[in-house]
Motif scaffolding. Sequence first.
Motif, short mmCIF file in Angstrom:
data_model
loop_
_atom_site.label_atom_id
_atom_site.label_comp_id
_atom_site.label_asym_id
_atom_site.label_seq_id
_atom_site.Cartn_x
_atom_site.Cartn_y
_atom_site.Cartn_z
N UNK A 17 35.53 -14.94 2.12
CA UNK A 17 34.16 -14.75 2.58
C UNK A 17 33.17 -15.27 1.55
N UNK A 18 31.96 -15.60 2.02
CA UNK A 18 30.95 -16.01 1.03
C UNK A 18 30.49 -14.83 0.19
N UNK A 19 30.08 -15.11 -1.03
CA UNK A 19 29.59 -14.05 -1.91
C UNK A 19 28.21 -14.39 -2.44
N UNK A 20 27.44 -13.33 -2.67
CA UNK A 20 26.13 -13.47 -3.31
C UNK A 20 25.99 -12.36 -4.34
N UNK A 21 25.59 -12.73 -5.54
CA UNK A 21 25.26 -11.76 -6.59
C UNK A 21 23.79 -11.97 -6.92
N UNK A 22 23.01 -10.91 -6.79
CA UNK A 22 21.56 -11.06 -6.84
C UNK A 22 20.99 -10.93 -8.26
N UNK A 23 19.91 -11.68 -8.46
CA UNK A 23 19.20 -11.62 -9.74
C UNK A 23 17.73 -11.91 -9.47
N UNK A 24 16.85 -11.10 -10.01
CA UNK A 24 15.43 -11.39 -9.98
C UNK A 24 14.91 -11.42 -11.41
N UNK A 59 27.45 -25.15 -10.42
CA UNK A 59 28.07 -24.83 -11.70
C UNK A 59 29.58 -24.87 -11.65
N UNK A 60 30.18 -24.13 -12.57
CA UNK A 60 31.64 -24.12 -12.71
C UNK A 60 32.28 -23.29 -11.60
N UNK A 61 33.55 -23.58 -11.34
CA UNK A 61 34.41 -22.79 -10.45
C UNK A 61 33.85 -22.70 -9.03
N UNK A 62 33.04 -23.65 -8.60
CA UNK A 62 32.52 -23.65 -7.24
C UNK A 62 31.29 -22.77 -7.03
N UNK A 63 30.77 -22.20 -8.09
CA UNK A 63 29.57 -21.38 -7.97
C UNK A 63 28.31 -22.23 -7.93
N UNK A 64 27.30 -21.70 -7.29
CA UNK A 64 25.98 -22.31 -7.28
C UNK A 64 24.94 -21.21 -7.29
N UNK A 65 23.73 -21.58 -7.62
CA UNK A 65 22.64 -20.60 -7.63
C UNK A 65 21.38 -21.28 -7.14
N UNK A 66 20.56 -20.50 -6.46
CA UNK A 66 19.32 -21.03 -5.91
C UNK A 66 18.13 -20.41 -6.60
N UNK A 79 30.64 -20.18 -1.55
CA UNK A 79 30.92 -20.20 -0.11
C UNK A 79 32.18 -19.41 0.28
N UNK A 80 33.19 -19.42 -0.60
CA UNK A 80 34.46 -18.78 -0.25
C UNK A 80 35.03 -18.11 -1.51
#
Lengths: 114, 110
Positions: A17-24, A59-66, A79-80
């Motif tokens: 499943x897709x994952x999201x870890x939040x940061x403000x 970034x590394x290991x397939x991670x991205x951030x917006x 994404x997975x």
Amino acid sequence: AQSVAQPEDQVNVAEGNPLTVKCTYSVSGNPYLFWYVQYPNRGLQFLLKYITGDNLVKGSYGFEAEFNKSQTSFHLKKPSALVSDSALYFCAVRDMDNTGKLIFGQGTTLQVKP
Amino acid sequence: DTAVSQTPKYLVTQMGNDKSIKCEQNLGHDTMYWYKQDSKKFLKIMFSYNNKELIINETVPNRFSPKSPDKAHLNLHINSLELGDSAVYFCASTLNNEQFFGPGTRLTVL
């Protein structure tokens, strides 16, 4: 004062499943933002950074951030998810005092279940 | 080759003792840091040195004394250890806005 917040102590997702870890963030001026990952009993590993340019950073290991300026957010996504992604994730902002020091969020534990 | 190395990896000692943690980076970076990670995993800057000069001292008790003999080394000496000093201590160095962290030293004060 510069700060970052990670509102979730833990995020649980199923493998695949897709994952999201939040940061403000809260900074004066343009932020330099980072994500680091810490595996159990290990040091911090750099994942990605936003300095300027495209709002979507890969970034590394397939991670991205917006990077979202209007929402002052810098959420980490993948994404997975893999079971091996289970770790502690830190968002950080570089302080504006030109020392280069990082101000970290409180960390989010990501648990990916098979 | 390890970019940022720390010794020892584990340190168990009695209250009141004096101990040192060493850090070395082979990346040619000018700036090095010490961070402390407490039992709740919260990370906080302690010190920073740029080319052997202290540039950050974040209200750390003066029992903690960093020393940088050259820009590749930043050691941390702690006098009169207290229970509350138990934590994981990370060394880092930086270039171009990216910080490289060492593996950490887990200090346990009994």
